[in-house]
Design a protein around this motif. Structure first.
Motif, mmCIF file in Angstrom:
data_model
loop_
_atom_site.group_PDB
_atom_site.id
_atom_site.type_symbol
_atom_site.label_atom_id
_atom_site.label_comp_id
_atom_site.label_asym_id
_atom_site.label_seq_id
_atom_site.Cartn_x
_atom_site.Cartn_y
_atom_site.Cartn_z
ATOM 1 N N SER A 146 -6.823 -1.295 -11.603
ATOM 2 C CA SER A 146 -5.983 -1.266 -10.872
ATOM 3 C C SER A 146 -6.088 -2.826 -10.240
ATOM 4 O O SER A 146 -6.934 -3.631 -10.701
ATOM 5 C CB SER A 146 -6.305 -0.355 -9.603
ATOM 6 O OG SER A 146 -7.904 -0.754 -9.149
ATOM 7 N N GLY A 188 0.654 -0.982 -0.003
ATOM 8 C CA GLY A 188 0.093 0.100 -0.035
ATOM 9 C C GLY A 188 0.876 1.222 0.125
ATOM 10 O O GLY A 188 1.950 1.158 -0.465
ATOM 11 N N GLN A 248 -6.560 -0.079 -2.540
ATOM 12 C CA GLN A 248 -5.331 0.753 -2.215
ATOM 13 C C GLN A 248 -5.322 1.009 -0.718
ATOM 14 O O GLN A 248 -6.213 1.605 -0.158
ATOM 15 C CB GLN A 248 -5.451 2.027 -3.264
ATOM 16 C CG GLN A 248 -4.025 2.911 -2.887
ATOM 17 C CD GLN A 248 -2.735 2.377 -3.354
ATOM 18 O OE1 GLN A 248 -2.360 1.631 -2.507
ATOM 19 N NE2 GLN A 248 -2.648 2.731 -4.423
#
Length: 265
Positions: A74, A51, A78
């Motif tokens: 993605s 992260g 996240q």
């Protein structure tokens, strides 16, 4: 750590392709469009990091040449970790004439004491379009971290012919703003924004908005509001108690716009 990523999409002989790619740590970029037959470009951004960490500076540049079509995805949610100071992200997107860029990333999960500032500057060419979204969760709800972040701030600006046509400013700072009060998020724990802007003169905003309102009925767990933009396009605001259902709705919006005939070359 400074983390850089640059992608340039080109267009040749009726196909979009990766013309240039620079990948710095911790990024990776992989193609996810091998089974597609529409000659558009599909790429996924991956990361070797768990992260975003304290002190990280994410610098991402995306460029689309004339007539190219690029859809980014993605890898996963996240995470924003506990931070002594803060982390930042700067996203620059330059979209050429008759081009279309779409990016619906996974939701953001801000851990306790995280502090993140993000800015996106998008420049649109003639007869071009952009679709970009973000979903912010309350944090790790099952760990008791409901809005225990320090700060989350995201500023998105869209320009056309040197003029600012859309500005979206999202700020969550529980220490200063009573995020769950009436008129803010109230009892909702997840919020999302989806921006679609098109400089194509024949874009029928009313038809698009009506379709998306109708489509939202398939996602009753999500409360949405849609505002048409004078410049061409719309902004979707969404609230829910979970991230996955909102993410799936945004993907459904992307799928519709990506395949819509008015947006194809």
């Amino acid at each position: 750590m400074e983390c850089r990523l640059n992608i340039t999409a080109g267009y040749k002989e009726g196909k979009s392709y990766i013309k240039d790619l620079y990948v710095g740590t911790p990024f990776r970029v992989v193609s996810v469009g091998q089974r597609k037959r529409d000659n558009k470009l599909y790429q996924m951004i991956m990361s070797t990091s768990p992260g975003i960490l304290d002190g990280d500076q994410y610098i991402i540049g995306i460029s689309l040449e004339e007539q190219s079509r690029l859809q980014l995805a993605s890898q996963s949610y996240q995470r924003l970790f506990d931070m002594e100071n803060k982390a930042t992200q700067n996203l620059t997107v330059d979209i050429g004439d008759h081009a279309f860029f779409a990016f619906v990333p996974h939701p953001v999960v801000p851990h306790e004491n995280s502090n993140f500032e993000s800015r996106a500057k998008i420049t649109l060419g003639k007869e071009s379009s952009v679709l970009i979204s973000e979903i912010i969760t309350c944090g790790r709800k099952h760990y008791g971290e409901v809005f225990k972040l320090k700060k989350f701030h995201n500023l998105t600006e869209v320009f056309h012919e040197g003029k600012l046509i859309v500005k979206d400013n999202v700020l969550i700072e529980p220490g200063r703003i009573p995020i769950q009060n009436i008129g803010i998020l109230e009892d909702f724990t997840h919020q999302g924004s989806l921006i679609f802007v098109s400089t194509k003169k024949d874009t029928d905003k009313t038809e698009l908005v009506n379709h998306l309102v109708e489509k939202s009925k398939d996602f009753p767990e999500v409360e949405i509001g849609i505002s048409a933009l004078e410049s061409g396009g719309f902004v979707v605001r969404a609230l829910s108690h979970g991230a996955e259902v909102m993410y799936n709705y945004f993907l459904a919006v992307q799928d519709f716009l990506w395949e819509e005939k008015i947006l194809t070359p």
